[in-house]
Design an enzyme around this catalytic site. Structure first.
Site, short mmCIF file in Angstrom:
data_model
loop_
_atom_site.label_atom_id
_atom_site.label_comp_id
_atom_site.label_asym_id
_atom_site.label_seq_id
_atom_site.Cartn_x
_atom_site.Cartn_y
_atom_site.Cartn_z
N ASN A 185 -4.52 -5.75 -0.39
CA ASN A 185 -3.77 -5.13 -1.48
C ASN A 185 -3.92 -3.62 -1.36
O ASN A 185 -4.89 -3.04 -1.82
CB ASN A 185 -4.32 -5.64 -2.81
CG ASN A 185 -3.43 -5.24 -3.97
OD1 ASN A 185 -2.75 -4.22 -3.91
ND2 ASN A 185 -3.47 -6.03 -5.01
N ASP A 186 -2.91 -3.01 -0.76
CA ASP A 186 -2.92 -1.57 -0.52
C ASP A 186 -3.12 -0.76 -1.79
O ASP A 186 -3.39 0.44 -1.73
CB ASP A 186 -1.58 -1.15 0.08
CG ASP A 186 -1.61 -1.13 1.59
OD1 ASP A 186 -2.69 -0.95 2.16
OD2 ASP A 186 -0.53 -1.30 2.18
N CYS A 187 -2.91 -1.37 -2.91
CA CYS A 187 -2.93 -0.64 -4.17
C CYS A 187 -4.20 -0.86 -4.97
O CYS A 187 -4.31 -0.37 -6.09
CB CYS A 187 -1.70 -1.02 -4.99
SG CYS A 187 -0.19 -0.61 -4.14
#
Ligand code: GLC
Ligand code: GLC
Length: 830
Positions: free
Chosen positions: A496-498
């Site tokens: 999850n890049d975020c």
């Protein structure tokens, strides 16, 4: 509501109105030359790299959003129209766009003239072919003029839209009306200096006129829909000098009633060796030295499409290559939507993600991202059976960007294949995906030699070690980077890049991915832990098979320790935690008002077998069952499962980008389709095929076709995201085409729901699709042999199939690999 329909026989989606909710696009090309093409003719072309070698221009944030592409204007006795409807938007008597595999056919009819254009990139060519057929459907003779139109990009797509002080003085073209194969326009901006490539736009007839200057063709105050030249019906013969170069041919056609005529246009990329850039000086012909491009290769290209027969033969070759590609895996069942996704569209999308990674779509500009380390490894899961040799090369390319400590550049650039320094590393899930990709490749091919292939670190010559050593570094990276609970440190983000637990950003515009204002050795990821338990055994298995028993044993000890850590520190009570933050507080816990439960660790932990009761996987009470039941309760919606719930209603500085999106969008409570298949696979692990197949249908585009007015994007490919239940526009999709959803859903449906998956010693056949698909046949080609697998499916929960292989009952669910060239018949009763 629909805007078209599937034509499975032709393997096409047929769009029957140009007024779709959004441009519905297709991709042409699968080698070096690519085009994006919308259903109205919008889009652009590039050679290999969408940023550095852009042939035609595309405007972002445009009004209307999809204006700019390759257009054909008809001038018919004063009536001006475009067969793809845009940009002129004159009403059509008939319109149809068919998107097929690597080609599209757009047809428009008005006032007794039908214009059909077949667009494709032929195999082995660096060109887009536009085969136009005009048919007089009236009962009177007709004379019309056809004006083609492309707008050239000055190669570097980023520079092209920013550096006007230089660019507007650069453009140069050459025009050849009486060429050996018709007329041609050569776009040679910057060719006089360092470039060794130009673009050619030719038509296989002598054109009556041409334009190469945009203002002359369009008119300085007009939009493309009001272009001057098509209106007046006369090309001006303009020669671009600076400003905005275009390519347009005027072809005049007279047709008797019922008569057709075809024209072939070719938009090509031509590269010359440095010492062959120029045509020799020829005083008699008025050619000075180093002024005229060497046209030989362009002429050779045009000569291959000089006749309709040649063009259609090239098109047939493309069709055949797709038939061959798709024959590796196919299903025939009672569910036509399932069949069309598995046999055609999902595999097609996997090939597109192989070609594009996340670079060029109608949501990715082609000037931003390179190839993602984790993305490319996951994409590979969806195309390795289609193009194993190219998957092999991809693995080597990816592994070559790894660092000696096992960490990895998050992205690399497709042209140079070097790691991208702007983004750097620090995404601690990246290394593990390499193991998964390599294991998938080995299971598909049995090519064990790849593990001995010398592969450098960070592309540094001299640093080469066997690929297997890269996998060891990947594995050890997780082992060596653990936090207070024995769980993997998350770094800048995991899958999850975020989820940016060390970022703490207060600066608008600062990148959440590359900023670590408070990097500490505390924030941990339960998701990476689950990955480790799922993917680690693949590594142990490879070690074992290489005779490295002690390595395998050590790996298994580490995996068990991680499994224990997840169960002890990664469990919230009814589901798995998501992470521990910078302060060591749990993320994804019922104790918080928002972001209580996250999807990623639930799906992945169950895939990994964490908390699964081996005697009776579906029995209530195990952590795995409770986790997936919690998913159903809190995350499932009719449009798919949301990423977490409740979504964050305000910015959480200790969580990062995830909380920047309004509730229900993207990583903040959106249905982020990429992770839905992890739950689908997890449900099959528990033997709950009915539920798994139900989830599958919620996000799979063919099943959503009837609600195209809600979904809004292409009903033939997955989108990255569908707005979640807290979003204003719940059910609306965004970011179609370039998403890991394609590969993972293909894995989920082909390997777990239909249940046919390659393992090291044979094909496992273990369908878990529930009772809704009572019987089906899968044809799978693996390692050169062909398996015809017929399944009679009672679909009872948890039921495992009984296998009869070539007439003999076998124990278990593995069909041993048969010699290449043979056919194996497998009957399965579930
Ligand atoms: C995007 C990225 C992918 C990431 C996902 C979730 O799809 O390409 O790398 O895992 O978003 O943030
Ligand atoms: C990932 C996320 C996206 C974010 C981007 C930033 O792709 O999915 O939401 O904007 O990373 O690089």
């Amino acid at each position: 509501m629909r805007y078209g329909h599937f034509d499975d026989e032709a393997r096409e989606y047929v769009i029957t109105t140009p007024r779709t909710p959004y441009p519905w696009i297709n991709y042409l090309g699968s080698e070096e030359f690519f085009s994006l093409l919308s259903h109205t003719g919008g889009g652009y072309s590039f050679y290999r790299d969408a940023k550095m070698r852009r042939l035609t221009r595309y405007r972002y944030n445009n009004i209307p959003s999809d204006e700019g592409g390759r257009y054909f204007y008809v001038h018919d006795g004063g009536d001006v129209w475009t067969p793809g409807w845009l940009p002129v938007k004159a009403e059509l008597d008939h319109y149809e766009a068919r998107h097929g595999l690597g080609y599209s056919r757009i047809t428009g009819e008005r006032g007794g003239l039908r214009v059909e254009t077949l667009f494709f990139v032929p195999l082995g060519e660096t060109a887009e072919v536009q085969h136009v057929t005009l048919t007089n459907t009236s009962d009177a003779e007709k004379t019309v003029s056809l004006f083609s139109f492309v707008e050239f990009c000055l190669w570097n797509a980023q520079d092209d839209q920013t550096n006007y002080q230089r660019n507007l003085s650069l453009a140069e073209v050459e025009v050849e009306q009486d060429g050996p194969h018709g007329s041609a326009i050569f776009h040679k901006t910057e060719y006089r200096e360092r470039r060794d490539h130009y673009a050619v736009y030719g038509v296989n007839t002598r054109a009556a006129g041409f334009d190469t200057d945009r203002d002359a063709f369009v008119g300085p105050f007009n939009g493309l829909g009001e272009a001057d030249v098509p209106r007046t019906g006369r090309a001006t013969g303009s020669i671009a000098s600076g400003w905005y170069p275009i390519g347009s041919h005027q072809v005049d056609v007279t047709l008797a009633p019922g008569e057709s005529r075809s024209l072939t246009y070719v938009l090509g990329y031509v590269e010359n060796p440095h010492d062959e850039k120029w045509a020799p000086a020829d005083e008699a012909a008025g050619v000075p030295a180093m002024q005229r491009v060497n046209r030989e290769r362009a002429h050779a290209l045009l000569s291959r499409f000089a006749t309709t027969e040649q063009t259609l033969a090239a098109f047939e070759a493309l069709r055949t290559s797709w038939t061959d590609l798709l024959s590796t895996y196919s299903v025939t069942s009672t569910d036509e939507k399932l069949d069309r996704m598995v046999n055609i569209w999902n595999q097609y999308q996997c090939m597109v993600t192989f070609n594009m990674s996340r670079s060029a779509s109608y949501f990715e500009t082609g000037i931003g991202r390179g190839m993602g380390f984790r993305d490319s490894n996951q994409d590979l899961l969806g195309f390795v059976h289609l193009v194993p040799e190219r998957a092999r090369q991809r693995i080597i390319d990816i592994a070559s960007t790894q660092f000696p400590d096992g960490s990895a550049y998050h992205q690399y650039q497709p042209l140079t294949k070097r790691g991208n320094n702007d983004i750097g590393s620090g995404f601690n899930d990246d290394p593990l995906w390499l193991i998964l990709g390599v294991a998938a490749y080995l299971k598909e091919t049995g090519d064990w030699g790849i593990l001995d292939e010398p592969v450098p670190f960070d592309n540094e010559p001299g640093s080469e070690v066997p690929l297997f050593e890269h996998l060891t570094r990947s594995f050890d990276f997780t082992v060596d980077n653990r936090g207070p609970h024995g769980l993997p440190l998350i770094g800048r983000a995991d899958w999850n890049d975020c989820l940016n637990l060390n970022c703490f950003s207060t600066e608008p515009g600062e990148s959440f991915q590359t900023t670590e204002n408070q990097a500490g050795g505390v924030a941990e990821s339960v998701f990476i832990a689950a990955m480790f338990v799922h993917i680690g055994p693949e590594y142990a298995e490879l070690a074992e098979r290489r005779g490295l028993t002690d390595v395998a044993e050590r790996a298994r000890t580490e995996i068990e320790a991680m499994r224990a850590a997840v169960l002890e520190h990664g469990w919230d009570g009814e589901w798995f935690l998501r992470a521990y933050d910078f302060y060591g507080n749990p993320v994804g816990t019922d104790a918080k008002p928002e972001g209580k439960i996250w999807i990623e660790p639930q799906g992945f932990a169950v895939m990994a077998g964490i908390g699964v009761d081996p005697q009776d996987p579906a029995a209530p009470g195990s952590p795995a069952v409770r986790a997936l039941d919690s998913v159903r309760e809190h995350l499932a919606t009719p449009h798919g499962m949301v990423l977490q719930h409740p979504a964050y209603t305000s910015y959480q500085i200790e969580l990062g980008e995830v909380s920047t999106y309004p509730p229900g969008y993207k990583e903040n409570g959106g249905i982020f389709c990429h992770n839905n298949p992890w739950v689908i696979i997890g449900e099959t692990v528990l033997g709950r095929g009915e539920r798994a197949f139900d989830y599958y249908r919620r996000i799979t585009p063919a099943y959503r076709e009837d609600i195209s007015d809600v979904h809004r994007l292409e009903p033939y490919v997955y989108a990255q995201m569908i707005a979640g239940k807290e979003a204003v526009r719940h059910g609306e999709a965004k970011n179609s085409w370039l998403t890991g959803t394609a590969a993972w859903n293909f894995v989920a449906v082909s390997q777990y729901l239909l249940g046919v998956r390659p393992e090291h010693d044979g094909l496992v056949v273990d369908p878990q699709i529930g009772p809704d698909v009572p019987s089906f046949t899968v044809t799978r080609v693996a390692r050169g042999a062909r398996y015809e697998i017929t399944v009679t499916n009672g679909g009872a929960p948890g039921a495992r199939g009984r296998l009869v292989v070539d007439g003999a009952a076998v124990e278990g669910s593995t069909v041993p690999y048969a010699p290449a060239g043979t056919t194996v018949r497998v009957e399965v009763t579930v």
